[in-house]
Enzyme design. Structure first.
Site, PDB file in Angstrom:
ATOM      1  CG  ASN A   1      -3.411  -4.778   0.303  1.00  0.00           C
ATOM      2  OD1 ASN A   1      -3.892  -5.507   1.169  1.00  0.00           O
ATOM      3  ND2 ASN A   1      -2.402  -3.957   0.537  1.00  0.00           N
TER       4      ASN A   1
ATOM      5  CB  THR B   1       1.715  -8.711  -0.907  1.00  0.00           C
ATOM      6  OG1 THR B   1       2.443  -7.482  -0.839  1.00  0.00           O
ATOM      7  CG2 THR B   1       1.231  -9.020   0.491  1.00  0.00           C
TER       8      THR B   1
ATOM      9  CG  ASP C   1       4.649  -3.985  -0.915  1.00  0.00           C
ATOM     10  OD1 ASP C   1       5.840  -4.155  -1.247  1.00  0.00           O
ATOM     11  OD2 ASP C   1       3.873  -3.243  -1.529  1.00  0.00           O
TER      12      ASP C   1
ATOM     13  CD  GLU D   1       8.247   1.235  -4.076  1.00  0.00           C
ATOM     14  OE1 GLU D   1       8.914   1.252  -5.126  1.00  0.00           O
ATOM     15  OE2 GLU D   1       7.277   0.475  -3.896  1.00  0.00           O
TER      16      GLU D   1
END
Lengths: 408, 408
Positions: free
Chosen positions: B110, B138, B140, B239
């Site tokens: 990002n 990424t 994520d 997290e």
């Protein structure tokens, strides 16, 4: 005197490993081909399952599924942390006698070998003809009389691969990276981090073992020196590091220390030690990017990271245990001896020679600085890690001349 | 207008992954076969290396070594967390112009896509003919416009394998096991834990995602219910879990929150969240054996755990980036689209459509309970994990009748 009874019992104790089921299946398949044995029982959750009479009949399991279970990490029968005392052993005998069991195989580490020793003594004292064999297992590699113990090579492989990757990550985004590795008294697993190094400037740059006294001030000076030399620092720390009095460094932090039935402080399953050490580095050295990991249960449970050498040997100690029991005439603990580079053979040690003792790293394996391993250790460990290890490569230097900053 | 300049520059930004070097090598090898390009430069440590004129000439690297680097995790050129502002970009332009660079490829997530967007805008404003391409990366999986992003499948494979193993360990020594997984805003990586399940009673039994509000009381009730049902409980926690106000749960614990240059709170590199949640479970539910791990940097850096699908696609987005740049006439961000089960294709999205936005999990991927994933998610993720996944097997039930305890 070899028992004339027709049933054997096998159980798994202590922390599971990547290959403990290989030993289980080694026992089962080897026992099933012996004419003198007509039933192979497994106790669920170790000695706890014996006193609870919680048995499964492994004679009824297919060979095919047993092979698949052998390749699966964890303890397929379940495990326990129970450490039998006199009364506990009395209950074990009643159950074994009631089921006509003549051979007891217990796969486990230090605590489990002590359990086998107690059960063996109790059986002799009670005049009950029970053959008791301890089958080694521990990721800590801390059983005496063994070149190494099944479970350790695969855990060491995980630690080496983890540090090889962490070093690459840290080289890309420089800073201090610290990871805490299992090993209460023995530093073998933490030392395995050194096998993740390839190039001279690779991490881990510092390794802290329970075989040496940990002095916080020296630790901070070491980190600062490495940070200045490399612009970064990768550190391996044993969970068992302690001060000069033998008190765990973690004890300086934790207020409520959880102890198990063996009187052991809980060092795993918490990130406290890594966080404490990282905070010290940030505060005392003023380094901004400091990251701490605790490998925790991953290093003994991660599926898909296993040494083929470890798998083979774990299978063989199970097979040999049955052979020693059927063809020998004494109780004992199966041990691995190194006979070549690399080849191994198996022997049966007296239970008294193994139980209740802890092996630590030889001085010859630790560098004079106390924060690195020697080539002797690298030669010791490398063949155990097995085949197909991932390797790290880097771009070769080919700098482009500066145009704007050419004056410096 | 396609640039007539003869040099290209490639750089890597943000957190390294298992396959980001595949994208780098995809750019380099594809660029080297184009006649219009005579030099392929790499900037060391992302945009930081551009302003510092810290370039390496990748035209002089062997194809053989490039292939080995491609298979190595981490960012071979080094990375950075710098986020260029206007002044930073002015410095970038001066350097690019001075070196005659006409194409800029930036591999990252990002923040990196936003960097490419700013640099592209600045180049246009300055009238400098620079083709700017963002190459996705990424763990994520939070880039919009993509079916998924390179790096995520390999990290997801790590998480799935870690939970498959942790579940086996927890089944052997029952209790509560909780592990914290990366993912600040998007729960994809935490949700990947569900792919470690095989049997209906396998863990993870509970999954907490940042797409849902975390309520501590409900969490404790969930854990208690699972503990009662299975006698154990395996939990995956992102997290990034937060309360109804959006405040991180970790913030309730940590006093000094470290923020990076992008204003992000440091959620990784500390075991605090796992330790906090474990302490709550112990205190409030009275469960004795509670263990917490934080996967930390292992999930993005562990060497030897990679999806072959991820490797291939990461290579292809690098190749396609060069093709889009040479044969197209616009800046953009390379995106992966799914075209079959399983097949993928690549397109070039406008930078404005990707930069500065965050994708989160679709509601269709999350079960109504909010603590599990749906079959739609399992179907989405499974092919990305690649081939050769380890599988878990168990002994089939074959109970032995009790003798002593037969009365109950």
């Amino acid at each position: 005197m070899t028992s004339n009874l027709q049933k054997i019992l096998v159980a798994q104790g202590g922390g599971p490993t990547a290959v403990i089921n290989q030993s289980l299946v080694g026992v089962v398949l080897e026992a099933r081909r012996h004419k003198g044995i007509d039933r192979v029982y497994g106790a669920r959750h170790g000695v706890r399952g014996i006193v609870d009479e919680d048995f499964v009949d492994l004679t009824q399991e297919t060979s095919h599924n047993l092979e698949l279970v052998a390749a699966t990490p964890g303890s397929a029968l379940g495990s326990t942390r129970d450490k039998p005392d006199l009364a506990y052993c009395e209950r074990i005998f009643r159950v074994l006698r009631a089921h006509g069991i003549g051979h007891f195989f217990y796969i486990g580490g230090n605590d489990s070998s002590d359990t086998v020793r107690i059960v063996s003594q109790q059986a002799q004292a009670a005049g009950y003809p029970l053959r008791c064999i301890h089958i080694p297992k521990t990721i800590d590699n801390d059983l005496v009389g063994n070149d190494h113990t099944p479970g350790f090579p695969s855990a060491a492989r995980f630690v080496a691969q983890a540090f090889a990757g962490a070093n690459l990550d840290n080289a890309a985004l420089p800073g201090v990276y610290l990871a805490v590795v299992m090993g209460r008294h023995a530093g073998f697993l933490t030392a395995a981090s050194a096998l993740g190094k390839k190039f001279p400037d690779d991490g881990p740059h510092l390794i802290y073992l329970p075989e040496r006294t940990f002095v916080l001030e020296q630790f901070l000076a070491d980190v600062q020196a490495m940070q200045r030399r490399h612009g970064r620092c990768v550190i391996a720390v044993s969970e068992g590091i302690h001060d000069a009095s033998g008190a765990p460094i973690l004890a300086q932090l934790a207020q409520d220390l959880e102890r198990d039935a063996h009187g052991n402080v809980q060092l795993s399953g918490t990130g406290a030690l890594a966080d404490l050490l990282c905070a010290e580095i940030k505060q005392k050295l003023g380094i901004q990017r400091v990251r701490g990991d605790t490998f925790g249960y991953l290093q003994r449970s991660f599926i898909g990271c296993v040494s083929d050498v470890d798998q083979r040997e774990a299978r063989e100690v199970g097979e040999k245990a049955v052979q020693f029991a059927m063809w020998g005439d004494r109780d004992g603990s199966v041990a691995i001896q190194r006979t070549g580079y690399y080849s191994a053979d198996y022997s049966l040690l007296p239970l008294d020679a193994v139980a209740g003792q802890t092996r630590v790293m030889d001085d010859a394996f630790i560098s004079p600085s106390g924060t690195d391993v020697t080539d002797a250790f690298r030669l010791y460990l490398r063949p155990l890690l097995g085949s197909g290890l991932s390797d790290a490569y880097r771009l070769r230097p080919a700098p482009v001349a500066k145009v704007l900053h050419s004056g410096g």
